[in-house]
Design an enzyme around this catalytic site. Sequence first.
Site, mmCIF file in Angstrom:
data_model
loop_
_atom_site.group_PDB
_atom_site.id
_atom_site.type_symbol
_atom_site.label_atom_id
_atom_site.label_comp_id
_atom_site.label_asym_id
_atom_site.label_seq_id
_atom_site.Cartn_x
_atom_site.Cartn_y
_atom_site.Cartn_z
ATOM 1 N N HIS A 214 0.884 -1.186 -0.019
ATOM 2 C CA HIS A 214 0.000 0.052 0.050
ATOM 3 C C HIS A 214 0.790 1.370 0.046
ATOM 4 O O HIS A 214 2.166 1.312 0.005
ATOM 5 C CB HIS A 214 -0.873 0.029 1.090
ATOM 6 N N CYS B 149 4.003 -4.314 6.489
ATOM 7 C CA CYS B 149 3.553 -4.145 5.013
ATOM 8 C C CYS B 149 4.711 -3.343 4.386
ATOM 9 O O CYS B 149 5.655 -2.889 4.696
ATOM 10 C CB CYS B 149 2.351 -3.188 4.831
#
Length: 158
Positions: A88, A107
Site C-alpha cells: 500500500h 507491510c
Amino acid sequence: MSKIIFNGATHQITLVDSSGNNISTWAAYNNVDSHATLTHIQNGTYIFQDRVHPHRHHSATADTTDGPYGMYGIFRFSVPNHPGIGLHSGRAHARHAPGPQHATMGCIRTSDDAIAAVIKMASTSPLTTIQVIGNTGRAAQAATKRNHHQSLQGRHYG
C-alpha cells in the site's frame, strides 16, 4: 496474470505483466515499526488475496495521501501467521520519513502513483504473486531500531 517483485536491498517494487515484461519500478520499503508482530517480510513468493482490486478500509483517515493506506487501499498477500500484510501507499506528508519510507506494521509501503498503476494492470491482468528478494533481516532490523528510537522521541507511525 501480473505480479510484483519487491527488492528490499534496492527499496523498489517492479510491476511485471503476464508476458514477463517489467512495466515500471517505484520506490518501496519494508520499514517495520518496532511494535509490529514481525521484523520484516522474509524472502519468498507470496500469493495475493486481493488480485483485481485493493482492499479498502473505511475510516475518517482512509483514502487520502496521508492516510495509513494511501488513496487506494491495500493489496493484501498471504504471509503465514501475519494476516493483513500487504502492499500500500500512504503517509505521503508525514513529519518523519514521509511516503514509502514511513514505517508500517509489517507491510511494504510505496507511492500512490505505484498503487494506481498496479490497479490499472490488475483490472485486465489480475495479480498472482509478490516475490520478495534482497529483504534481509539485518537491513530490516536496522530500520526497525531506527524507527523504535524515533518513536521514543514522540513520533507516531502507521
